[in-house]
Design a protein around this motif. Structure first.
Motif, PDB file in Angstrom:
ATOM      1  N   GLU A  18     -46.134  36.154  80.475  1.00 33.76           N
ATOM      2  CA  GLU A  18     -44.846  36.086  81.169  1.00 33.76           C
ATOM      3  C   GLU A  18     -44.042  34.968  80.525  1.00 33.76           C
ATOM      4  OE1 GLU A  18     -43.282  35.145  85.634  1.00 33.76           O
ATOM      5  OE2 GLU A  18     -45.259  36.048  85.418  1.00 33.76           O
ATOM      6  N   ARG A  19     -43.278  35.318  79.496  1.00 35.96           N
ATOM      7  CA  ARG A  19     -42.594  34.269  78.737  1.00 35.96           C
ATOM      8  C   ARG A  19     -41.123  34.576  78.541  1.00 35.96           C
ATOM      9  NH1 ARG A  19     -46.033  36.796  74.930  1.00 35.96           N
ATOM     10  NH2 ARG A  19     -44.884  37.909  73.355  1.00 35.96           N
ATOM     11  N   TRP A  20     -40.359  33.508  78.372  1.00 31.91           N
ATOM     12  CA  TRP A  20     -38.943  33.629  78.029  1.00 31.91           C
ATOM     13  C   TRP A  20     -38.760  33.245  76.576  1.00 31.91           C
ATOM     14  CZ3 TRP A  20     -35.987  30.996  82.632  1.00 31.91           C
ATOM     15  CH2 TRP A  20     -36.025  31.835  83.739  1.00 31.91           C
ATOM     16  N   LEU A  21     -39.328  32.112  76.185  1.00 35.56           N
ATOM     17  CA  LEU A  21     -39.193  31.662  74.793  1.00 35.56           C
ATOM     18  C   LEU A  21     -40.551  31.692  74.103  1.00 35.56           C
ATOM     19  CD1 LEU A  21     -36.721  28.662  75.263  1.00 35.56           C
ATOM     20  CD2 LEU A  21     -36.225  30.916  74.357  1.00 35.56           C
ATOM     21  N   GLY A  22     -41.314  30.629  74.263  1.00 32.54           N
ATOM     22  CA  GLY A  22     -42.587  30.540  73.563  1.00 32.54           C
ATOM     23  C   GLY A  22     -43.793  30.828  74.418  1.00 32.54           C
ATOM     24  N   GLY A  23     -43.625  30.996  75.706  1.00 32.45           N
ATOM     25  CA  GLY A  23     -44.746  31.309  76.579  1.00 32.45           C
ATOM     26  C   GLY A  23     -45.539  30.113  77.058  1.00 32.45           C
ATOM     27  N   VAL A  24     -45.115  28.904  76.702  1.00 34.79           N
ATOM     28  CA  VAL A  24     -45.846  27.697  77.094  1.00 34.79           C
ATOM     29  C   VAL A  24     -45.822  27.530  78.614  1.00 34.79           C
ATOM     30  CG1 VAL A  24     -45.931  25.186  76.887  1.00 34.79           C
ATOM     31  CG2 VAL A  24     -45.430  26.568  74.875  1.00 34.79           C
ATOM     32  N   CYS A  25     -44.677  27.661  79.231  1.00 33.91           N
ATOM     33  CA  CYS A  25     -44.582  27.507  80.690  1.00 33.91           C
ATOM     34  C   CYS A  25     -45.367  28.603  81.407  1.00 33.91           C
ATOM     35  CB  CYS A  25     -43.124  27.524  81.143  1.00 33.91           C
ATOM     36  SG  CYS A  25     -42.167  26.129  80.535  1.00 33.91           S
ATOM     37  N   GLY A  26     -45.292  29.821  80.888  1.00 32.05           N
ATOM     38  CA  GLY A  26     -46.055  30.916  81.475  1.00 32.05           C
ATOM     39  C   GLY A  26     -47.547  30.677  81.382  1.00 32.05           C
ATOM     40  N   GLY A  27     -47.993  30.109  80.276  1.00 32.72           N
ATOM     41  CA  GLY A  27     -49.410  29.794  80.113  1.00 32.72           C
ATOM     42  C   GLY A  27     -49.872  28.694  81.056  1.00 32.72           C
ATOM     43  N   ILE A  28     -49.046  27.675  81.213  1.00 33.78           N
ATOM     44  CA  ILE A  28     -49.374  26.586  82.142  1.00 33.78           C
ATOM     45  C   ILE A  28     -49.444  27.130  83.562  1.00 33.78           C
ATOM     46  CG2 ILE A  28     -48.513  24.445  83.175  1.00 33.78           C
ATOM     47  CD1 ILE A  28     -47.304  23.788  80.393  1.00 33.78           C
ATOM     48  N   ALA A  29     -48.471  27.955  83.930  1.00 29.53           N
ATOM     49  CA  ALA A  29     -48.448  28.534  85.280  1.00 29.53           C
ATOM     50  C   ALA A  29     -49.676  29.407  85.523  1.00 29.53           C
ATOM     51  CB  ALA A  29     -47.173  29.340  85.477  1.00 29.53           C
ATOM     52  N   ALA A  30     -50.034  30.219  84.559  1.00 29.17           N
ATOM     53  CA  ALA A  30     -51.198  31.099  84.718  1.00 29.17           C
ATOM     54  C   ALA A  30     -52.491  30.295  84.804  1.00 29.17           C
ATOM     55  CB  ALA A  30     -51.265  32.079  83.554  1.00 29.17           C
ATOM     56  N   LYS A  31     -52.616  29.272  83.991  1.00 26.53           N
ATOM     57  CA  LYS A  31     -53.843  28.466  83.968  1.00 26.53           C
ATOM     58  C   LYS A  31     -54.075  27.754  85.299  1.00 26.53           C
ATOM     59  CE  LYS A  31     -57.274  25.997  82.363  1.00 26.53           C
ATOM     60  NZ  LYS A  31     -58.581  26.561  82.328  1.00 26.53           N
ATOM     61  N   PHE A  32     -53.025  27.208  85.881  1.00 25.30           N
ATOM     62  CA  PHE A  32     -53.169  26.411  87.095  1.00 25.30           C
ATOM     63  C   PHE A  32     -52.764  27.154  88.368  1.00 25.30           C
ATOM     64  CE2 PHE A  32     -52.696  23.294  83.651  1.00 25.30           C
ATOM     65  CZ  PHE A  32     -53.897  22.637  83.805  1.00 25.30           C
ATOM     66  N   GLY A  33     -52.440  28.433  88.248  1.00 18.99           N
ATOM     67  CA  GLY A  33     -52.101  29.235  89.416  1.00 18.99           C
ATOM     68  C   GLY A  33     -50.799  28.828  90.075  1.00 18.99           C
TER      69      GLY A  33
END
Length: 83
Positions: A18-33
């Motif tokens: 679930e990304r807009w640019l690089g997916g970093v925020c989406g990865g952080i959100a997925a990792k920590f729920g």
């Protein structure tokens, strides 16, 4: 350099689907729920800090693996070595 990239792949963190640019925020959100919009808002606030937010995001974008395990900086190094 290969052991460094294998170490990065071994950490249980991927850039999110679930990304807009690089997916970093989406990865952080997925990792920590967490909610993705909340993480994006926090990152935007971090961007207001001098250099810290931008540099941290750029480094994360370069070294964190995608869902398929590929790493952008690794691709850049391997394509440069082929030349």
């Amino acid at each position: 350099m290969n052991p460094m990239f294998e170490t990065l792949r071994s950490i249980p963190f991927r850039r999110g689907p679930e990304r807009w640019l690089g997916g970093v925020c989406g990865g952080i959100a997925a990792k920590f729920g967490l909610n993705t919009l909340l993480v994006r808002a926090l990152v935007l606030v971090a961007f207001l800090l001098p250099v810290v937010g931008w540099v941290t995001y750029l480094v994360a974008w370069l070294v964190l693996p995608w869902q398929d395990g590929s790493i952008p900086i690794e691709r850049a190094f391997t394509s440069a070595q082929k030349r």
